[in-house]
Design a protein around this motif. Structure first.
Motif, PDB file in Angstrom:
ATOM      1  N   GLY A  35       0.793  -1.214   0.000  1.00 10.41           N
ATOM      2  CA  GLY A  35       0.000   0.000   0.000  1.00 10.41           C
ATOM      3  C   GLY A  35       0.825   1.262   0.000  1.00 10.41           C
ATOM      4  N   TRP A  36       0.094   2.369   0.009  1.00 15.86           N
ATOM      5  CA  TRP A  36       0.677   3.704   0.076  1.00 15.86           C
ATOM      6  C   TRP A  36       0.114   4.427   1.292  1.00 15.86           C
ATOM      7  N   TYR A  37       0.991   5.081   2.021  1.00 16.72           N
ATOM      8  CA  TYR A  37       0.620   5.958   3.114  1.00 16.72           C
ATOM      9  C   TYR A  37       1.207   7.339   2.830  1.00 16.72           C
ATOM     10  N   ARG A  38       0.744   8.313   3.570  1.00 15.89           N
ATOM     11  CA  ARG A  38       1.326   9.648   3.474  1.00 15.89           C
ATOM     12  C   ARG A  38       1.358  10.300   4.845  1.00 15.89           C
ATOM     13  N   GLN A  39       2.276  11.247   4.982  1.00 18.52           N
ATOM     14  CA  GLN A  39       2.412  11.964   6.243  1.00 18.52           C
ATOM     15  C   GLN A  39       2.736  13.421   5.968  1.00 18.52           C
ATOM     16  N   ALA A  40       1.830  14.287   6.395  1.00 13.18           N
ATOM     17  CA  ALA A  40       2.047  15.723   6.285  1.00 13.18           C
ATOM     18  C   ALA A  40       2.709  16.222   7.569  1.00 13.18           C
ATOM     19  N   ASN A  83      -4.372  12.249  -9.593  1.00 12.32           N
ATOM     20  CA  ASN A  83      -4.944  13.277 -10.458  1.00 12.32           C
ATOM     21  C   ASN A  83      -5.706  14.309  -9.630  1.00 12.32           C
ATOM     22  N   SER A  84      -5.972  15.437 -10.240  1.00 14.76           N
ATOM     23  CA  SER A  84      -6.739  16.506  -9.573  1.00 14.76           C
ATOM     24  C   SER A  84      -6.172  16.811  -8.188  1.00 14.76           C
ATOM     25  N   LEU A  85      -4.864  16.981  -8.144  1.00 13.49           N
ATOM     26  CA  LEU A  85      -4.196  17.174  -6.856  1.00 13.49           C
ATOM     27  C   LEU A  85      -4.608  18.482  -6.197  1.00 13.49           C
ATOM     28  N   LYS A  86      -4.651  18.429  -4.876  1.00 12.08           N
ATOM     29  CA  LYS A  86      -5.043  19.576  -4.053  1.00 12.08           C
ATOM     30  C   LYS A  86      -3.905  19.917  -3.083  1.00 12.08           C
ATOM     31  N   PRO A  87      -3.866  21.155  -2.602  1.00 14.16           N
ATOM     32  CA  PRO A  87      -2.813  21.502  -1.625  1.00 14.16           C
ATOM     33  C   PRO A  87      -2.806  20.576  -0.410  1.00 14.16           C
ATOM     34  N   GLU A  88      -3.968  20.085  -0.011  1.00 22.41           N
ATOM     35  CA  GLU A  88      -4.016  19.191   1.154  1.00 22.41           C
ATOM     36  C   GLU A  88      -3.448  17.806   0.875  1.00 22.41           C
ATOM     37  N   ASP A  89      -3.086  17.533  -0.367  1.00 22.57           N
ATOM     38  CA  ASP A  89      -2.405  16.282  -0.690  1.00 22.57           C
ATOM     39  C   ASP A  89      -0.899  16.385  -0.444  1.00 22.57           C
ATOM     40  N   THR A  90      -0.421  17.571  -0.112  1.00 19.44           N
ATOM     41  CA  THR A  90       0.998  17.765   0.153  1.00 19.44           C
ATOM     42  C   THR A  90       1.432  16.915   1.347  1.00 19.44           C
ATOM     43  N   VAL A  92       4.721  13.628   2.528  1.00 18.46           N
ATOM     44  CA  VAL A  92       5.673  12.608   2.105  1.00 18.46           C
ATOM     45  C   VAL A  92       4.889  11.312   1.932  1.00 18.46           C
ATOM     46  N   TYR A  93       5.034  10.703   0.774  1.00 18.11           N
ATOM     47  CA  TYR A  93       4.304   9.478   0.443  1.00 18.11           C
ATOM     48  C   TYR A  93       5.232   8.280   0.600  1.00 18.11           C
ATOM     49  N   TYR A  94       4.726   7.267   1.301  1.00 17.43           N
ATOM     50  CA  TYR A  94       5.511   6.075   1.595  1.00 17.43           C
ATOM     51  C   TYR A  94       4.855   4.834   0.999  1.00 17.43           C
ATOM     52  N   CYS A  95       5.693   3.993   0.442  1.00 15.60           N
ATOM     53  CA  CYS A  95       5.278   2.672   0.004  1.00 15.60           C
ATOM     54  C   CYS A  95       5.508   1.713   1.165  1.00 15.60           C
ATOM     55  N   THR A  96       4.630   0.732   1.328  1.00 14.93           N
ATOM     56  CA  THR A  96       4.766  -0.201   2.436  1.00 14.93           C
ATOM     57  C   THR A  96       4.285  -1.588   2.038  1.00 14.93           C
ATOM     58  N   GLY A 106       9.383   2.246   2.591  1.00 15.10           N
ATOM     59  CA  GLY A 106      10.369   2.928   1.780  1.00 15.10           C
ATOM     60  C   GLY A 106      10.812   4.199   2.477  1.00 15.10           C
ATOM     61  N   GLN A 107      11.709   4.942   1.818  1.00 18.41           N
ATOM     62  CA  GLN A 107      12.237   6.158   2.432  1.00 18.41           C
ATOM     63  C   GLN A 107      11.312   7.340   2.249  1.00 18.41           C
ATOM     64  N   GLY A 108      10.333   7.196   1.374  1.00 16.50           N
ATOM     65  CA  GLY A 108       9.360   8.252   1.133  1.00 16.50           C
ATOM     66  C   GLY A 108       9.756   9.160  -0.006  1.00 16.50           C
ATOM     67  N   THR A 109       8.738   9.749  -0.620  1.00 17.41           N
ATOM     68  CA  THR A 109       8.967  10.719  -1.681  1.00 17.41           C
ATOM     69  C   THR A 109       8.045  11.922  -1.439  1.00 17.41           C
ATOM     70  N   GLN A 110       8.592  13.104  -1.560  1.00 20.23           N
ATOM     71  CA  GLN A 110       7.848  14.324  -1.239  1.00 20.23           C
ATOM     72  C   GLN A 110       6.938  14.720  -2.397  1.00 20.23           C
ATOM     73  N   VAL A 111       5.696  15.000  -2.068  1.00 23.59           N
ATOM     74  CA  VAL A 111       4.742  15.553  -3.028  1.00 23.59           C
ATOM     75  C   VAL A 111       4.284  16.899  -2.477  1.00 23.59           C
ATOM     76  N   THR A 112       4.460  17.938  -3.285  1.00 21.14           N
ATOM     77  CA  THR A 112       4.058  19.280  -2.881  1.00 21.14           C
ATOM     78  C   THR A 112       3.119  19.849  -3.933  1.00 21.14           C
ATOM     79  N   VAL A 113       1.929  20.252  -3.491  1.00 21.38           N
ATOM     80  CA  VAL A 113       0.929  20.810  -4.398  1.00 21.38           C
ATOM     81  C   VAL A 113       0.759  22.283  -4.052  1.00 21.38           C
ATOM     82  N   SER A 114       1.079  23.135  -5.013  1.00 19.90           N
ATOM     83  CA  SER A 114       0.982  24.579  -4.776  1.00 19.90           C
ATOM     84  C   SER A 114      -0.404  25.083  -5.144  1.00 19.90           C
TER      85      SER A 114
END
Length: 115
Positions: A35-40, A83-90, A92-96, A106-114
């Protein structure tokens, strides 16, 4: 043990799209839970998508209809099309994965939505 490496994060404007990928160090064919998790910043890590080896993928309510998760058991990868990304999707996304009773990240990858 399973090592995971994410890629595909970056900076995107509101309404844009990104595709995240995660490659595992060994076969994922027998791994049921991926799965995928995220942490703001300041928030707890939260589930984005749970991808079973068979059956329906489960999504967080906040991403339903916008995100699509998939797995490729031949290439030992999982993907997250956003798709249709929003600022609240900003975040770090982790695979697990869960394998042999242990959860790996995983180490995570940063997603930033302006905005």
């Amino acid at each position: 043990q399973v090592q995971l490496l994410e890629s595909g994060g970056g900076l995107v404007q509101t309404g844009g799209s990104l595709r995240l990928s995660c490659i595992a160090s060994r076969s994922i064919f027998s791994i049921n839970s991926m799965g995928w998790y995220r942490q703001a910043p300041g928030d707890q890590r939260e589930l984005v998508a749970d991808i079973p080896s068979w059956g329906d993928t489960t999504y967080a309510d906040s991403v339903k209809g916008r995100f699509t998760a998939s797995r490729d058991n031949v290439r030992n990868t999982v993907h997250l099309q956003m798709n249709s990304l929003k600022p609240e999707d900003t975040a770090v996304y982790y695979c697990t994965v869960v394998s042999g009773g242990a959860r790996y990240w995983g180490q995570g990858t940063q997603v930033t939505v302006s905005s």
